[in-house]
Design an enzyme around this catalytic site. Structure first.
Site, PDB file in Angstrom:
ATOM      1  N   ASP A 278       1.131  -1.086   0.007  1.00 53.65           N
ATOM      2  CA  ASP A 278      -0.057   0.079  -0.095  1.00 53.65           C
ATOM      3  C   ASP A 278       1.137   1.237   0.096  1.00 53.65           C
ATOM      4  O   ASP A 278       1.930   1.142   0.392  1.00 53.65           O
ATOM      5  CB  ASP A 278      -0.885  -0.052   1.174  1.00 53.65           C
TER       6      ASP A 278
HETATM    7  C1  BGC Z   1      -5.130   3.338   0.345  1.00 52.88           C
HETATM    8  C2  BGC Z   1      -5.089   2.536  -1.087  1.00 52.88           C
HETATM    9  C3  BGC Z   1      -4.862   3.022  -2.197  1.00 52.88           C
HETATM   10  C4  BGC Z   1      -3.591   3.716  -2.096  1.00 52.88           C
HETATM   11  C5  BGC Z   1      -3.179   4.588  -3.561  1.00 52.88           C
HETATM   12  C6  BGC Z   1      -3.745   4.394   0.046  1.00 52.88           C
HETATM   13  O1  BGC Z   1      -3.441   5.207   0.905  1.00 52.88           O
HETATM   14  O2  BGC Z   1      -5.027   2.729   1.471  1.00 52.88           O
HETATM   15  O3  BGC Z   1      -6.340   1.781  -0.824  1.00 52.88           O
HETATM   16  O4  BGC Z   1      -5.191   1.966  -3.376  1.00 52.88           O
HETATM   17  O5  BGC Z   1      -3.580   4.625  -1.139  1.00 52.88           O
HETATM   18  O6  BGC Z   1      -4.198   5.483  -3.706  1.00 52.88           O
END
Ligand code: BGC
Length: 768
Positions: A278
């Site tokens: 993530d």
């Molecule tokens: C989130 C993810 C997301 C990623 C990219 C993160 O803060 O937890 O779900 O895909 O950002 O935007």
């Protein structure tokens, strides 16, 4: 003429000589080049990886950073290595639609809006995997046409607690629903040739200190509840990628757990794609490589340096990096970028809006409908109260928010359906909302969200006046949440203004024999038990996507018969929730640790086993018609590797509608505590006409009978009598049948991994 011929002939001769020479030279060069420089797609991945410099390998496993250039607003991009024929892939959120920038700098000629589909928890409430697949299909088409290679979706963490800030992005409290819905979404999106990333792996069930919290959870709860949905999705849909989560599990960041990302995900489940972090998740890029977390997103120079240094110092074996890079390349090979897909930037937004509306109507849940208050007769005059009637919430906040071209307000949807809207109220509310919004400060950052506007005071005289001028009242209660914060307990309950609104409007309309309908336009579960008796009908509309107003109107006027069912229980009070004492962990302000003391007893598994009455149970949802369930039959009274269950659903009422048939199994314990019942199958019928029947078939496999025994580290089915319970909710069981398993069965032996550092004092029922 002659001279021209001569000239041409001479010239041709000259060309021939030089052409031949050039051809030989080029061929030689191409041969030499291809000998030293393999090309992705032409040569094997092994050869391509073999040709990569250390720097190139490290670039491939670390993303290009924030604000990737190719598709503005996308979340990330992988590095291209043109020398080897490796293009860059675009990664974009998810999960309620493509998240990209709708207006581009220096480009006023065109917009790039995306369809806002209903949020995941609404989709799950449809209990209809083919519907979810159709949403995935439209979503994938849009991603493809906007130049996206991998959609950062679906998200399938379990609803552990109603206050979870991202529950709107997740499907259910039950892993079978979560896994089946995610598989359907993956299959839909990927049928367009774009990838998905199922997230957040694993046990990311809260936002409070999401990047540091240590989730302490037993192997059994992990295997049966928190991992299980991912296992189902991986086995049924083999997504291109998996996204590891921010949190730690039993002491280690998930992105840095080899046992999770390699032993369980790949060795046990057979996952073939690559794993990405993530965004900025974890704290050790070298450990991530070793664990099998192949791609680091969004990526920065520090990570590149750390990995490079580790290879040079011998701390990271370069063959590990080769494997990480190879896994990424396998997916690059399938990507639209590799295929040089000439995307149009012009997806069929009109067709997708229709998909969004249909999906929204199928996942809303009719919770209450006293004396058939709904559907409302068409043409009725409606007084719409509540800010959300005019400022509808179509999706949650954060990376799950979609930039849609428009949203249909509820008052607009009702008007389009032919209802007469109280224009005085319309004006008053719109003015009030505008004035209050103007007072709010600009959000400071991505995670800063303005306080919701409090409900206007509607006094008794005003309510009486509106009751005399209209046929019915619709009160919309709104809630929103999203990435970065969980909800407060106070957000679970209606606040004083909302309670006053419900009470005043209900008293006035009822005194004039008129109906009151409440629409819950919410991201998560709210209390209904304390106020529901005051109103005639409650429609749980969730966050329905951009066609919200139309979809809600479709149900209120009866053009569509409600068929959604709760995929997460509504408790009577917050303290009834089994995790309420351990959420969001300790210390409360910024929890370092959260212990899942309720173990496997999450959601209905808890309420049913410990006899706690919910306000509305798992699987519950009303219809404008009724259904009967008959003729439930088992293929055998003994389980011998497999068993089929058939049952017949009949529309026994007066209007057409769909029903969700649910199969729960009660298993003998044989030393291991068991939930009173567990969902093992579900099926949504087609739209049945009055009197029409449909036969539904379920297949039970050995794993459906089994529980995870941490002592033997196996999935085991106990010998004894099993009860198949067929119902239309978890507490409305219509038929039961039993079968026997003659002797204990070890269904699957797995690895002894993911154990908590200390034993957990888990909740357990007495074994009967
Ligand atoms: C989130 C993810 C997301 C990623 C990219 C993160 O803060 O937890 O779900 O895909 O950002 O935007």
């Amino acid at each position: 003429m002659e001279s021209i011929k001569n000239m041409l002939g001479k010239h041709t001769l000259v060309i021939n000589k030089w052409t031949l020479l050039s051809i030989f030279l080029i061929m030689g060069t191409v041969k030499a080049y291809s000998q030293t420089t393999p090309q992705l797609g032409k040569d094997s991945i092994k050869e391509v990886v073999g040709a990569m410099t250390l720097q190139e390998k490290v670039q491939l496993v670390v993303g290009m950073g924030w604000n990737p250039p190719k598709v503005p607003g996308a979340a990330g991009q992988t590095h291209a290595i043109p020398r080897l024929g490796i293009p860059s892939m675009v990664l974009s959120d998810g999960p309620a639609g493509v998240r990209i920038k709708p207006i581009r700098d220096n480009d006023s000629s065109k917009t790039y809006y995306a369809t806002a589909f209903p949020v995941a928890r609404l989709l799950a409430s449809s209990w209809d995997t083919s519907l979810v697949r159709s949403v995935g299909n439209a979503y994938g088409e849009e991603a493809h046409e906007y130049g996206v290679d991998i959609a950062l979706a679906p998200a399938l963490n379990i609803h552990r607690n109603p206050l979870g800030g991202r529950n709107f992005e997740y499907y259910s409290e039950d892993p079978l629903i979560a896994g089946d819905m995610a598989a359907a979404m993956v299959n839909g999106v990927e049928s367009n040739g774009v990838g998905t990333s199922i997230k957040h792996f694993v046990a990311n069930n809260q936002e409070s200190n999401r990047m540091g919290v240590n989730t302490i959870v037993s192997e059994r709860a992990l295997r049966e509840i928190y991992l299980r949905g991912f296992e189902i999705a991986v086995k049924k849909a083999q997504p291109w990628t998996v996204m590891s989560s921010y949190n730690k599990v039993n002491g280690t960041y998930t992105a840095q757990r080899h046992d999770l990302l390699t032993t369980v995900l790949r060795d046990e489940w057979g996952f073939k794609g690559f794993v990405m972090t993530d965004w900025t998740g974890g704290d050790d890029p070298v450990a991530q490589m070793k664990a099998g977390n192949d791609l680091i997103e969004p990526g920065n120079e520090k990570q590149i340096k750390k990995i490079t240094d580790a290879v040079k110092s011998g701390d990271l074996d370069e063959t590990v990096l080769d494997q990480n890079a190879g896994r990424i390349l396998q997916i690059v090979l399938k990507s639209p970028a590799f295929k040089k897909y000439n995307y149009s930037n012009n997806p069929d937004l009109k067709a997708h809006a229709k998909v969004s509306r249909t999906a929204a109507t199928d996942g809303m849940i009719l919770l209450r409908n006293e004396q058939q208050a709904l559907p409302l007769p068409s043409g009725d005059k409606i007084a719409a109260f509540g800010n959300a009637s005019y400022d509808i919430i179509i999706g949650g906040t954060g990376s799950g928010e979609v930039n849609e071209a428009y949203k249909v307000q509820l008052d607009e949807g009702l008007a389009d359906a032919g209802f007469g809207m109280d224009q005085g109220l319309q004006k008053t509310y719109k003015r009030y909302i505008k004035t209050e919004k103007a007072k709010r400060p600009e959000p400071k950052n991505f995670f800063d969200h303005p306080e919701p506007i409090s409900e206007m005071n509607i006094d008794a005289a005003m309510a009486q006046k509106k009751a005399s001028e209209n046929n019915a009242a619709v009160i919309t209660i709104g809630r929103n949440a999203g990435e970065g914060a969980d909800r407060e307990v106070s957000d679970f309950y209606l606040n004083d203004n909302e309670k006053a609104l419900v009470k005043t409007v209900s008293e006035a309309f009822h005194s004039q024999n008129k109906k009151v309908v409440v629409v819950l336009n919410v991201d998560g579960i709210v209390d209904v038990a304390s106020w529901q008796d005051q109103v005639d009908a409650i429609l749980l509309a969730w966050q329905p996507g951009q066609e919200a107003g139309h979809a809600i109107a479709d149900l209120l006027d009866g053009s569509i018969n409600p068929s959604g069912k709760l995929a997460t229980t509504i408790p009577i009070k917050y303290t009834d929730v089994p995790s309420s004492k351990n959420f969001p962990g300790t210390p409360e302000k910024k929890p370092e640790e959260v212990t899942y003391k309720e173990g496997i007893y999450n959601g209905y598994r808890y309420y049913d086993t410990f006899d706690v009455k919910p306000a509305y149970e798992f699987g519950y949802g009303l219809s404008y018609t009724t259904f009967s369930i008959d003729n439930t039959n088992l293929s055998s009274s003994n389980f011998d590797g497999q068993l089929s269950v058939t049952t017949e659903v009949t529309n026994s009422g007066d209007v057409a509608g769909k029903e969700v048939v649910q199969l729960y199994l009660s298993a003998p314990s044989n030393g291991l505590d068991k939930p009173a019942q567990e969902l093992k199958g579900f099926a949504k019928t087609k739209r049945l006409q009055p009197g029409e029947s449909q036969t539904v078939t379920f297949e039970l496999t050995p794993k459906d009978l089994a529980s995870f025994n941490p002592e033997t580290v196996s999935w085991e089915a106990a010998a004894g009598t099993y009860t198949v319970r067929i119902g239309v909710s978890s507490r409305d069981i219509r038929q039961t049948k039993t079968f026997k398993l003659d002797s204990n069965l070890t269904v699957e032996k797995v690895h002894d991994v993911l154990r908590p550092e200390h034993s957990i004092d888990e909740l357990k029922p007495e074994i009967k």
